[in-house]
Design an enzyme around this catalytic site. Structure first.
Site, PDB file in Angstrom:
ATOM      1  CE  LYS A 195      45.602  32.797  10.366  1.00 61.87           C
ATOM      2  NZ  LYS A 195      44.751  33.963  10.610  1.00 61.87           N
ATOM      3  CG  ASP A 196      50.665  35.683   4.067  1.00 58.37           C
ATOM      4  OD1 ASP A 196      49.754  36.484   3.818  1.00 58.37           O
ATOM      5  OD2 ASP A 196      51.714  35.993   4.658  1.00 58.37           O
TER       6      ASP A 196
END
Length: 663
Positions: free
Chosen positions: A295-296
């Site tokens: 996930k960013d």
């Protein structure tokens, strides 16, 4: 369905501005870090803070770098260097703060969507402006597991387990004892054992100390000794250096699943950074963690993580000390998680201060729900500086290793850390990898690893020097080139044939690509059509776009008929990707508000803390569009937002628009 093209005019129709709050975010991060450091000093539950790999010009999450990678020195010397990096990190940041030019000025040299082939829209609605805050709190991602459930953090309770030690294990050792045990565990001193005197000696007290050492310091064994009439618990290494990597096998109940699964809520950290922090606190290697997808950083994200033979009790204890993290929904399972097992991600996004009328918003969101958006690779795939990552990938595929080295190390315009700028200047001046490396306080970034490799193998063996960079980071470069080709080709495909399937297009039957025949064309929609990422194991469409692929690769001195590389790692097999994605579970609302800084929805942590949801007035100074939608893996939410607002999502464009907006 209509299709529009990006032109000078269409770009002006809508704009996305990002709040210029880099300095605010940095200040907040520094404040959090001070609190965190106080917590660490107080409890000594965490050794030195791990500094994440820089990887500024590598898209996607940085991979964890294992100790000893990219160095000709001993493990001990490498550990010392890494400690120096961590110790010097804050000083460097302060110096950089003073010298840095404005982010907007730096991003004048960045990429735009046109530079990476993103040129088309599928809808005909009129675009409008909105602010997607660079602060992460208006962008929330919830993972969708393989069973289709959306991950939420909604339970902080610990599973009842009689095998777990008492809570006293977390408090029975003093800070000094923890420090000595930690140094013993990590071979940071010459001691072969640590003896802890048992004050107020009872069998129960000795048991708790034994449990505390074994659970908090994996790899250490304990025994009780009598010395001059006093009782001591003696800690020592049971199995040498491998003990740290492998959690204790004999202390884990056979009836309990070997993996503790939990939901990780994190703010402003990418997945690998988060795992590095957790592993440091738990004193284990990062490779005992597994997950379904990365996930960013610039978001609040919620995802499932699994860890081998660490109790829920130990994990839950981290909630008392960690900032920007929360762990919960614990369960014991037999198996780890595997990359790619997720069904996708659910996004909640707020676009503030929108200018569109209710009718425009309705048209835009209905189009997103019914037609979807072009499945472009987003801007984050290509880096943030004037040297795009796809250029490095192209040079690797061309076997042009001197160019690979120069592209990674040469000075460039754009947003970069101050120490990287100095390192590049030294490299340009001296071409001395050792001298350039000395300019880096953080040597685990891609540039530092390459310079270490060049110091070790010499300038005539760039291939081996480049090989020191973790494999995932190396492959990101060539995947970036594939993405660059795909973006350009899908734009040509839509320009040539519009939003309808045509004979010669490709569709997937299972995992196999087949051509659409003239007589079958009515059996498919544009949502079935796929296009290949170039490689040796794909077929290309049977129409004009096939020749366009060939022409583009030929112009880049690559042979589309021979995508195998001399080095196996860099041989591209290729893949297929849908050209149009229609999001699922789409909903939206327009809300009015007065204070630009108030949250416009509750997070999982807000709900756990019992915070009431925000109440909106019928009218306010500003209007915001709150969007919810689900996407399959490897698709970019920014490309969905681009389709709604009809704007360029590049940081270069956003910062320039925002500078104008703020004036």
């Amino acid at each position: 369905m209509e299709m529009t093209e990006v032109t000078g005019v269409s770009l002006k129709r809508g704009s996305l501005a990002i709040e210029d709050n880099d300095r605010v975010a940095q200040a907040e991060e520094a404040k959090r870090q001070k609190i965190l450091d106080h917590c660490l000093t107080k409890s000594r539950d965490e050794p030195e803070r791990v500094s994440p790999p820089s990887g500024v010009n590598v898209p996607g999450p940085p991979a964890a770098v294992s100790a000893g990678e990219g160095t000709k020195n001993s493990d001990v010397q490498l550990e010392e260097e890494e400690e120096e990096e961590e110790d010097g990190l804050f000083e460097e940041d302060e110096e950089e703060e003073e010298e840095a030019e404005s982010f907007a000025d730096m991003m004048k040299h960045g990429l735009t969507e046109l530079d990476v082939g993103i040129t088309k829209f599928v809808s005909s609605h009129q675009g409008f402006s909105g602010i997607l805050k660079e602060r992460y709190s208006d962008f929330v991602v919830h993972e969708i597991g393989k069973d289709g459930r959306i991950s939420h953090l909604d339970d902080l309770s610990i599973p009842v387990d009689e095998e777990d030690p008492s809570e006293d294990v977390f408090t029975v050792l003093t800070a000094e004892e923890k420090q000595r045990l930690e140094e013993l565990q990590r071979f940071k001193n010459k001691e072969t054992s640590v003896a802890i005197e048992v004050i107020e000696d009872t069998k129960e007290k000795r048991t708790v100390i034994h449990q505390a050492i074994k659970s908090l310091f994996p790899g250490l064994e304990t025994k009780t000794e009598d010395r001059e009439g006093k009782k001591y618990i003696v800690a020592y290494h049971a199995a040498g250096k491998k003990a740290l990597a492998n959690p204790r096998k004999h202390s884990w109940p056979k009836s309990r699943g070997s993996y503790c699964h939990f939901v990780l809520y994190k703010e402003n950290k990418d997945t690998m950074d988060a795992i590095n922090v957790l592993s440091k606190y738990l004193r284990v290697k990062p490779n005992i963690f597994s997950y379904m997808g990365t996930k960013d950083k610039r978001a609040i994200t919620v995802q499932e993580i699994a860890v081998l033979k660490i109790t829920a009790q130990r994990l839950a204890h981290l909630n008392k000390c960690l900032m920007n993290f929360k762990l919960g929904n614990f369960s014991y399972q037999k198996n780890p998680l595997k990359l790619g097992e997720l069904q996708g991600n659910h996004f909640t996004v707020v676009l503030r201060n929108i200018t569109g009328t209710d009718e425009q918003v309705q048209q835009a969101m209905n189009s997103l729900k019914e037609i979807g958006f072009i499945n472009y690779y987003g801007m984050q795939r290509f880096g943030t500086t004037a040297v795009p990552t796809y250029q490095v990938g192209r040079a690797i595929l061309q076997n042009s290793w001197t160019e690979v080295m120069d592209l990674i190390l040469k000075p460039r315009s754009g947003a970069e850390k101050g120490y990287l700028v100095k390192c590049r200047e030294e490299w340009a001046k001296t071409r001395d990898p050792a001298a350039a490396l000395k300019k880096l306080p953080v040597k685990r970034c891609v540039e530092g690893q390459l310079l270490r490799g060049l110091s070790k193998y010499g300038m005539k063996n760039i291939v081996s020097a480049f090989g020191i960079i973790p494999r995932n980071n190396r492959l990101m470069y060539i995947h970036s080139y594939q993405s660059y080709v795909w973006n350009n080709m899908v734009s040509k495909r839509i320009e040539e044939y519009g939003l309808r399937p045509v004979p010669g297009d490709l569709v997937l039957k299972g995992a196999t690509a087949t051509y659409i025949d003239e007589e079958d064309v009515d059996n498919y929609s544009i949502h079935d059509v796929v296009m290949p990422l170039p490689g040796f194991d794909v077929i290309y469409p049977k129409h004009k776009i096939s020749e366009a692929y060939r022409e583009m690769l030929t112009a880049d001195n690559l042979d589309i008929d021979n995508m195998r590389h001399k080095i196996r790692d860099y041989s591209l097999s290729g893949a297929y990707r849908k050209i149009i994605i229609r999001p699922q579970n789409v909903s939206w609302e327009v809300v009015a508000y007065d204070d630009p800084k108030i949250p416009l929805f509750n997070t999982d942590v807000d709900n756990l803390e019992g915070k009431p949801p925000p109440v909106f007035a019928s009218e306010g100074k500003y209007r915001a569009l709150k969007m919810d939608f689900s996407l399959p893996p490897s698709t970019y939410a920014t490309m969905a937002i681009r389709e709604v607002l009809k704007m360029d999502t590049s940081i270069k464009n956003q910062t320039q628009l925002n500078t104008t907006w703020l004036r």
